[in-house]
Design a protein around this motif. Structure first.
Motif, short mmCIF file in Angstrom:
data_model
loop_
_atom_site.label_atom_id
_atom_site.label_comp_id
_atom_site.label_asym_id
_atom_site.label_seq_id
_atom_site.Cartn_x
_atom_site.Cartn_y
_atom_site.Cartn_z
N UNK A 278 13.24 -18.25 18.32
CA UNK A 278 14.43 -17.33 17.41
C UNK A 278 14.94 -16.57 18.42
N UNK A 279 14.28 -16.02 19.44
CA UNK A 279 14.93 -15.28 20.58
C UNK A 279 15.91 -16.10 21.50
N UNK A 280 15.34 -17.13 21.94
CA UNK A 280 16.13 -18.22 22.82
C UNK A 280 17.30 -18.36 22.00
N UNK A 281 17.41 -18.76 20.91
CA UNK A 281 18.40 -19.05 20.13
C UNK A 281 19.49 -18.13 19.95
N UNK A 282 19.02 -16.82 19.71
CA UNK A 282 19.84 -15.74 19.58
C UNK A 282 20.56 -15.30 20.92
N UNK A 283 19.96 -15.54 21.91
CA UNK A 283 20.54 -15.31 23.32
C UNK A 283 21.74 -16.00 23.62
N UNK A 284 21.49 -17.45 23.14
CA UNK A 284 22.53 -18.30 23.24
C UNK A 284 23.84 -18.12 22.31
N UNK A 285 23.79 -17.07 21.37
CA UNK A 285 25.04 -16.70 20.60
C UNK A 285 25.67 -15.51 21.28
N UNK A 286 25.00 -15.00 22.28
CA UNK A 286 25.69 -13.59 22.96
C UNK A 286 26.48 -14.17 24.26
N UNK A 287 27.35 -13.33 24.53
CA UNK A 287 28.25 -13.75 25.67
C UNK A 287 27.73 -12.83 26.87
N UNK A 288 26.48 -12.83 27.09
CA UNK A 288 25.73 -12.19 28.19
C UNK A 288 25.98 -12.53 29.44
N UNK A 289 26.01 -11.60 30.63
CA UNK A 289 26.21 -12.38 31.78
C UNK A 289 25.00 -12.93 32.33
N UNK A 290 23.84 -12.21 32.22
CA UNK A 290 22.61 -12.90 32.73
C UNK A 290 21.57 -12.38 31.80
N UNK A 291 20.59 -12.74 31.80
CA UNK A 291 19.18 -12.64 30.94
C UNK A 291 17.93 -12.77 31.88
N UNK A 292 16.92 -12.17 31.77
CA UNK A 292 15.71 -12.41 32.17
C UNK A 292 14.90 -13.04 30.92
N UNK A 293 13.77 -13.67 31.35
CA UNK A 293 12.93 -13.96 30.16
C UNK A 293 11.51 -14.10 30.76
N UNK A 294 10.97 -12.93 31.21
CA UNK A 294 9.77 -12.88 31.65
C UNK A 294 8.39 -12.87 30.54
N UNK A 295 7.36 -12.92 31.39
CA UNK A 295 6.11 -12.82 30.67
C UNK A 295 5.47 -11.28 30.48
N UNK A 296 5.12 -11.04 29.09
CA UNK A 296 4.67 -9.70 29.02
C UNK A 296 3.57 -9.58 29.65
N UNK A 297 3.44 -8.35 30.52
CA UNK A 297 2.49 -8.23 31.47
C UNK A 297 1.59 -6.84 30.70
N UNK A 298 0.22 -6.99 30.22
CA UNK A 298 -0.30 -5.57 29.73
C UNK A 298 -0.84 -4.78 30.93
N UNK A 299 0.01 -3.83 31.40
CA UNK A 299 -0.22 -2.90 32.41
C UNK A 299 -1.33 -1.97 31.92
N UNK A 300 -2.24 -1.68 32.86
CA UNK A 300 -3.42 -0.65 32.52
C UNK A 300 -2.63 0.78 32.35
N UNK A 301 -3.04 1.46 31.45
CA UNK A 301 -2.53 2.75 30.96
C UNK A 301 -1.47 2.63 30.01
N UNK A 302 -1.18 1.43 29.49
CA UNK A 302 -0.14 1.36 28.48
C UNK A 302 -0.84 1.04 27.25
N UNK A 303 -0.31 1.14 26.01
CA UNK A 303 -0.86 0.96 24.85
C UNK A 303 -0.91 -0.53 24.52
N UNK A 304 0.06 -1.38 25.09
CA UNK A 304 -0.26 -2.90 25.13
C UNK A 304 -1.45 -3.26 25.76
#
Length: 283
Positions: free
Chosen positions: A165-191
């Motif tokens: 769904x995220x990928x398809x939504x991105x393709x509907x936008x006229x964005x110049x660039x995107x990143x699509x990184x991997x979520x990182x559970x950094x120590x100290x964060x709620x995640x």
């Protein structure tokens, strides 16, 4: 980058939001901003050193429009010949501000987006709506400014369907660039705390906690490999569209920019166009 050499500056610290995966509020607390006089003095000094462009490394640079307008008007009035780009949140932009940013030398705005899936956005406390993103993209492109959307896969609640769904939504936008990184559970964060308590983390080898590497976690219905391949698939889906390539060709202003595009595109092909990055998110 549009002009070289380039350096980095910072005019405020932390972020107005409290996204549970972000290091800014976890590490720095409340937002602090510098005086306009000190900012203008630094930009002049940077120019004297020979730099022609800066990245303004503020998490939400446009959260205070009065402060921003004073900075931009001073940059224009004092003829500070520096191009720049910055990052912010989608709801912290309006047409008047974006037009002024363009006059002050801004060529790109980075906006955090993360996901098009409502449950994921709620889980990470992002506080963003898809109409905000659409409006930000439209506003910036109309002003002649490029927009970079920061997107992430792998947060709690992610599924194969939500990645698609995220990928398809991105393709509907006229964005110049995107990143699509991997979520990182950094120590100290709620995640990080959520992932550790739920037993999703594979290890604590900190050098592998990297948004460009295989996830250090998996979910019962979504493996680390599926998340990694989903990100690669999404990047190919966005950047290899003929309409996108044509848009980038039209944006070329000089030979240096052309050669940067060619170099970056070659690196993209080498990294992501490979047989193993199959469209698993469809299944």
């Amino acid at each position: 980058m549009r002009r070289s050499p380039k350096t980095m500056v910072q005019f405020s610290r932390s972020c107005i939001a409290k996204c549970n995966f972000c290091c800014q509020p976890a590490f720095f607390g409340n937002v602090m901003q510098r005086s306009v006089d000190s900012i203008i003095a630094e930009l002049k000094w940077v120019k004297e050193l020979g730099f022609n462009e800066v990245f303004i490394n503020d998490a939400t640079f446009t959260y205070d429009h009065d402060w921003n307008k004073e900075i931009f008007n001073r940059m224009i009035d004092e003829k500070i010949d520096i191009s720049w780009w910055c990052t912010t949140r989608s709801h912290c932009l309006d047409k008047e501000l974006v037009d002024l940013m363009k006059k002050a030398g801004c060529h790109t705005i980075g906006v955090g987006f993360e996901s098009a899936y409502d449950q994921v956005l709620k889980n990470i406390k992002k506080g963003v709506r898809l109409d905000y993103i659409k409006n930000a993209v439209s506003m910036t492109r109309e002003a002649g400014i490029d927009i970079l959307l920061f997107c992430v896969v792998g947060f709690l609640g992610e599924t194969k369907e939500s990645m698609y769904k995220t990928i398809e939504f991105l393709k509907t936008l006229n964005a110049s660039y995107i990143t699509l990184g991997i979520a990182v559970p950094a120590p100290g964060t709620g995640f990080y705390r959520q992932m550790k308590e739920a037993g999703h983390l594979h290890h604590q080898k900190w050098d592998l906690y990297d948004p460009l590497k295989m996830p250090v976690y998996s979910y019962p219905d979504l493996s680390a490999e599926e998340i990694y391949d989903g990100a690669a698939y999404g990047l190919k889906q966005f950047y290899l569209r003929p309409s996108y390539i044509y848009d980038r060709i039209k944006s070329i202003e000089n030979p240096a920019q052309f050669f940067r595009y060619v170099k970056n595109f070659g690196g993209f092909i080498k990294r992501y166009v490979r047989p193993k990055a199959a469209p698993r998110v469809r299944s």
